[in-house]
Write a protein that holds these residues in place. Structure first.
Motif, mmCIF file in Angstrom:
data_model
loop_
_atom_site.group_PDB
_atom_site.id
_atom_site.type_symbol
_atom_site.label_atom_id
_atom_site.label_comp_id
_atom_site.label_asym_id
_atom_site.label_seq_id
_atom_site.Cartn_x
_atom_site.Cartn_y
_atom_site.Cartn_z
ATOM 1 N N THR A 329 0.841 -1.206 0.000
ATOM 2 C CA THR A 329 0.000 0.000 0.000
ATOM 3 C C THR A 329 0.875 1.254 0.000
ATOM 4 O O THR A 329 0.631 2.207 -0.746
ATOM 5 C CB THR A 329 -0.910 -0.017 1.254
ATOM 6 O OG1 THR A 329 -1.566 -1.279 1.297
ATOM 7 C CG2 THR A 329 -1.934 1.094 1.207
ATOM 8 N N GLU A 330 1.927 1.205 0.851
ATOM 9 C CA GLU A 330 2.852 2.344 0.933
ATOM 10 C C GLU A 330 3.497 2.624 -0.432
ATOM 11 O O GLU A 330 3.575 3.771 -0.872
ATOM 12 C CB GLU A 330 3.942 1.952 1.931
ATOM 13 C CG GLU A 330 4.337 3.018 2.899
ATOM 14 C CD GLU A 330 5.401 2.470 3.846
ATOM 15 O OE1 GLU A 330 5.014 1.946 4.895
ATOM 16 O OE2 GLU A 330 6.604 2.572 3.542
ATOM 17 N N CYS A 331 3.938 1.555 -1.090
ATOM 18 C CA CYS A 331 4.591 1.710 -2.403
ATOM 19 C C CYS A 331 3.599 2.241 -3.435
ATOM 20 O O CYS A 331 3.941 3.102 -4.249
ATOM 21 C CB CYS A 331 5.161 0.378 -2.893
ATOM 22 S SG CYS A 331 6.607 -0.174 -1.968
ATOM 23 N N ARG A 332 2.379 1.712 -3.410
ATOM 24 C CA ARG A 332 1.382 2.190 -4.391
ATOM 25 C C ARG A 332 1.146 3.688 -4.208
ATOM 26 O O ARG A 332 1.068 4.448 -5.164
ATOM 27 C CB ARG A 332 0.063 1.440 -4.221
ATOM 28 C CG ARG A 332 0.111 0.016 -4.757
ATOM 29 C CD ARG A 332 -1.047 -0.786 -4.244
ATOM 30 N NE ARG A 332 -2.345 -0.349 -4.741
ATOM 31 C CZ ARG A 332 -3.506 -0.617 -4.119
ATOM 32 N NH1 ARG A 332 -3.527 -1.285 -2.977
ATOM 33 N NH2 ARG A 332 -4.641 -0.212 -4.645
ATOM 34 N N ARG A 333 1.022 4.121 -2.935
ATOM 35 C CA ARG A 333 0.770 5.545 -2.658
ATOM 36 C C ARG A 333 1.930 6.403 -3.165
ATOM 37 O O ARG A 333 1.719 7.403 -3.852
ATOM 38 C CB ARG A 333 0.617 5.781 -1.152
ATOM 39 C CG ARG A 333 -0.706 5.330 -0.601
ATOM 40 C CD ARG A 333 -1.135 6.220 0.590
ATOM 41 N NE ARG A 333 -2.509 5.905 0.949
ATOM 42 C CZ ARG A 333 -2.849 5.026 1.904
ATOM 43 N NH1 ARG A 333 -1.917 4.411 2.602
ATOM 44 N NH2 ARG A 333 -4.127 4.785 2.152
ATOM 45 N N SER A 334 3.153 5.999 -2.800
ATOM 46 C CA SER A 334 4.320 6.818 -3.174
ATOM 47 C C SER A 334 4.487 6.855 -4.687
ATOM 48 O O SER A 334 4.844 7.894 -5.256
ATOM 49 C CB SER A 334 5.602 6.263 -2.568
ATOM 50 O OG SER A 334 5.486 6.228 -1.183
ATOM 51 N N CYS A 335 4.229 5.719 -5.349
ATOM 52 C CA CYS A 335 4.381 5.685 -6.811
ATOM 53 C C CYS A 335 3.311 6.539 -7.476
ATOM 54 O O CYS A 335 3.575 7.213 -8.475
ATOM 55 C CB CYS A 335 4.304 4.241 -7.322
ATOM 56 S SG CYS A 335 5.775 3.292 -6.918
ATOM 57 N N LEU A 336 2.113 6.506 -6.913
ATOM 58 C CA LEU A 336 1.033 7.312 -7.499
ATOM 59 C C LEU A 336 1.408 8.798 -7.471
ATOM 60 O O LEU A 336 1.182 9.528 -8.439
ATOM 61 C CB LEU A 336 -0.277 7.067 -6.725
ATOM 62 C CG LEU A 336 -1.486 7.783 -7.285
ATOM 63 C CD1 LEU A 336 -1.856 7.232 -8.659
ATOM 64 C CD2 LEU A 336 -2.687 7.659 -6.339
ATOM 65 N N ASP A 337 2.000 9.230 -6.360
ATOM 66 C CA ASP A 337 2.436 10.635 -6.267
ATOM 67 C C ASP A 337 3.386 10.970 -7.413
ATOM 68 O O ASP A 337 3.264 12.006 -8.056
ATOM 69 C CB ASP A 337 3.194 10.883 -4.947
ATOM 70 C CG ASP A 337 2.230 10.982 -3.778
ATOM 71 O OD1 ASP A 337 1.018 11.107 -4.033
ATOM 72 O OD2 ASP A 337 2.698 10.902 -2.631
ATOM 73 N N VAL A 338 4.349 10.080 -7.652
ATOM 74 C CA VAL A 338 5.338 10.329 -8.716
ATOM 75 C C VAL A 338 4.621 10.384 -10.067
ATOM 76 O O VAL A 338 4.854 11.292 -10.874
ATOM 77 C CB VAL A 338 6.414 9.221 -8.749
ATOM 78 C CG1 VAL A 338 7.359 9.410 -9.924
ATOM 79 C CG2 VAL A 338 7.187 9.201 -7.445
ATOM 80 N N LEU A 339 3.750 9.419 -10.311
ATOM 81 C CA LEU A 339 3.086 9.348 -11.626
ATOM 82 C C LEU A 339 2.206 10.576 -11.836
ATOM 83 O O LEU A 339 2.141 11.119 -12.943
ATOM 84 C CB LEU A 339 2.253 8.067 -11.728
ATOM 85 C CG LEU A 339 3.061 6.762 -11.692
ATOM 86 C CD1 LEU A 339 2.136 5.545 -11.636
ATOM 87 C CD2 LEU A 339 3.990 6.661 -12.894
ATOM 88 N N GLN A 340 1.545 11.022 -10.762
ATOM 89 C CA GLN A 340 0.682 12.205 -10.916
ATOM 90 C C GLN A 340 1.498 13.456 -11.181
ATOM 91 O O GLN A 340 1.141 14.281 -12.001
ATOM 92 C CB GLN A 340 -0.202 12.382 -9.685
ATOM 93 C CG GLN A 340 -1.427 11.480 -9.782
ATOM 94 C CD GLN A 340 -2.285 11.484 -8.543
ATOM 95 O OE1 GLN A 340 -1.799 11.795 -7.467
ATOM 96 N NE2 GLN A 340 -3.538 11.127 -8.695
ATOM 97 N N ARG A 341 2.619 13.558 -10.481
ATOM 98 C CA ARG A 341 3.477 14.735 -10.700
ATOM 99 C C ARG A 341 4.049 14.729 -12.116
ATOM 100 O O ARG A 341 4.093 15.762 -12.773
ATOM 101 C CB ARG A 341 4.618 14.762 -9.677
ATOM 102 C CG ARG A 341 4.334 15.760 -8.554
ATOM 103 C CD ARG A 341 5.468 15.810 -7.576
ATOM 104 N NE ARG A 341 5.370 14.715 -6.617
ATOM 105 C CZ ARG A 341 6.394 13.980 -6.189
ATOM 106 N NH1 ARG A 341 7.607 14.206 -6.615
ATOM 107 N NH2 ARG A 341 6.202 13.006 -5.326
ATOM 108 N N GLU A 342 4.420 13.523 -12.588
ATOM 109 C CA GLU A 342 4.974 13.426 -13.955
ATOM 110 C C GLU A 342 3.923 13.798 -14.993
ATOM 111 O O GLU A 342 4.248 14.315 -16.062
ATOM 112 C CB GLU A 342 5.479 12.014 -14.224
ATOM 113 C CG GLU A 342 6.859 11.771 -13.648
ATOM 114 C CD GLU A 342 7.317 10.331 -13.805
ATOM 115 O OE1 GLU A 342 6.555 9.503 -14.364
ATOM 116 O OE2 GLU A 342 8.446 10.043 -13.361
ATOM 117 N N ALA A 343 2.653 13.519 -14.686
ATOM 118 C CA ALA A 343 1.585 13.757 -15.667
ATOM 119 C C ALA A 343 1.203 15.227 -15.745
ATOM 120 O O ALA A 343 0.521 15.659 -16.677
ATOM 121 C CB ALA A 343 0.371 12.904 -15.311
ATOM 122 N N GLN A 344 1.615 15.994 -14.735
ATOM 123 C CA GLN A 344 1.194 17.407 -14.696
ATOM 124 C C GLN A 344 1.962 18.261 -15.706
ATOM 125 O O GLN A 344 3.105 18.024 -15.981
ATOM 126 C CB GLN A 344 1.403 17.977 -13.291
ATOM 127 C CG GLN A 344 0.206 17.673 -12.416
ATOM 128 C CD GLN A 344 0.499 17.949 -10.936
ATOM 129 O OE1 GLN A 344 1.516 18.526 -10.619
ATOM 130 N NE2 GLN A 344 -0.388 17.500 -10.071
#
Ligand SMILES: Cc1cc2nc3c(=O)[nH]c(=O)nc-3n(C[C@H](O)[C@H](O)[C@H](O)COP(=O)(O)O)c2cc1C
Length: 344
Positions: A329-344
């Motif tokens: 869960t921790e990894c999914r959350r942290s990765c989602l942050d990265v992916l969202q920032r990259e998409a911006q």
């Protein structure tokens, strides 16, 4: 509510590591219908890598479920993909026990399992009984050669596995980097690698051209060796690379009582080395080659850091032993942050 794994862990850690592993896998299978350890629903960002759809970039590394006994239960923890194996054509017992050690304070493992597995036919039967279309993410199959097969005949072992499993996998990993099969890592040299990959790619093109082939390499490579691997992978048009397997180095745990145990070191002491090698592979490979980062992820931020270093996906093994399902869960959350920032 306390994390159920924090209650179980002291009991499991009192047992021999391999016995605890077997019990853990069986426990996961039993817990699934009861909804224990079910992953929380999180917002996800679907990814397309290797031409496949991944609900999230966090996967199970090979060796944790060698014989595909707990695939659905592992997906239920929230993993975005699961890799089973390493499977070899003939079943083999692996090395004598003990062959798996915990470095508790360091959050590391040393293993010299030696590709213990039930063999190609048994894995075929297991995978045939799994309804792949009902799984939430891709299923990878990691293949290797038998211990008694010399490197000169390794191609036949990989080809047998590919022929036997191509319909049952979403991607196939060619494992040439276990430190526990004598001579295996020699297949990473430029000539040996070319001689292995070219016919395997031809075989794949004949059997199922859309099946991605991925190479799994060691973290113990010199820069020149990495360059050579990148050039073979690029020239032949392989789809992906996993960086990487366990390390033979003991530099990070030199004074530990278990440092002298034969085998591959994984978990936290592998993080720095595996990240360095990951960066070199990202720099050396074209973006069209998918890169999967494995090694030393024991916190969510480590998974995110691998994405930031250019990995398209990440894989976890040892961290799950020390942190339990909360790590996913921790990894999914942290990765989602990265992916969202990259998409911006
Ligand atoms: C007990 C054990 C068995 C493993 N068996 C395999 C295997 O059969 N095939 C393989 O490709 N990697 C195998 N690995 C390596 C892992 O897939 C992974 O690459 C490595 O452990 C680094 O990740 P980690 O630090 O998250 O554990 C094994 C690792 C461990 C600890």
């Amino acid at each position: 509510m306390p994390d159920p794994y924090s209650l179980l862990k002291p009991l499991l850690f009192r047992l021999d590591p391999e016995r605890a592993h077997g019990l853990g896998l069986r426990g996961l299978r039993l817990a699934r219908p009861l909804g224990l350890f079910r992953a929380p629903a999180l917002p996800e960002r679907e990814l397309r890598v290797l031409g496949l759809r991944f609900p999230n970039p966090v996967g199970v590394a090979a060796g944790l479920d060698k014989d595909a006994e707990a695939v659905a239960a592992l997906f239920a923890l929230g993993f975005g993909f699961v890799e089973v194996g390493t499977v070899t054509p003939r079943p083999q017992a692996g090395n004598p026990r003990p062959r798996l050690y915990r470095l508790v304070r360091e959050e590391g493992l040393i293993n010299r399992m030696g590709f213990n597995n039930a063999g190609l036919q048994a894995l075929r039967r297991r995978l045939e009984s799994l309804r792949r279309e009902s799984l939430p993410g891709p299923l990878g199959v990691n293949i290797g050669r038998n211990k008694t097969t010399p490197n000169e005949e390794a191609l036949a072992d990989y080809r047998n596995c590919l022929e036997g499993l191509h319909e049952l996998a979403d991607y196939v990993v060619l494992n040439i980097s276990s430190p526990n099969t004598p001579g295996l890592r020699e297949l990473q040299s430029r000539e040996a690698l070319h001689a292995l990959l070219e016919p395997l790619l031809e075989c794949r093109d004949r059997l199922r051209p859309s099946l991605p082939l991925v190479l799994k390499v060691a973290p113990d490579l010199e820069e020149q060796e990495i360059e050579a691997i990148c050039s073979v992978v690029e020239n032949l048009g392989l789809e992906g690379l996993i960086s990487g397997n366990t390390t033979r180095s003991r530099a990070e745990i030199a004074s530990h009582a278990l440092a002298g145990e034969e085998g591959g070191l994984s978990g936290a002491p592998l993080l720095k080395r595996s990240n360095r090698v990951l960066e070199l592979f990202r720099a050396g490979l074209p973006p069209s080659v998918a890169l999967i980062g494995a090694g030393g992820i024991t916190r969510g931020e480590h998974a995110a850091a691998k994405l930031q270093r250019g990995a398209d996906l990440v894989q976890v093994y040892s961290g799950l032993i020390f942190r339990g399902p909360a790590l996913v869960t921790e990894c999914r959350r942290s990765c989602l942050d990265v992916l969202q920032r990259e998409a911006q």
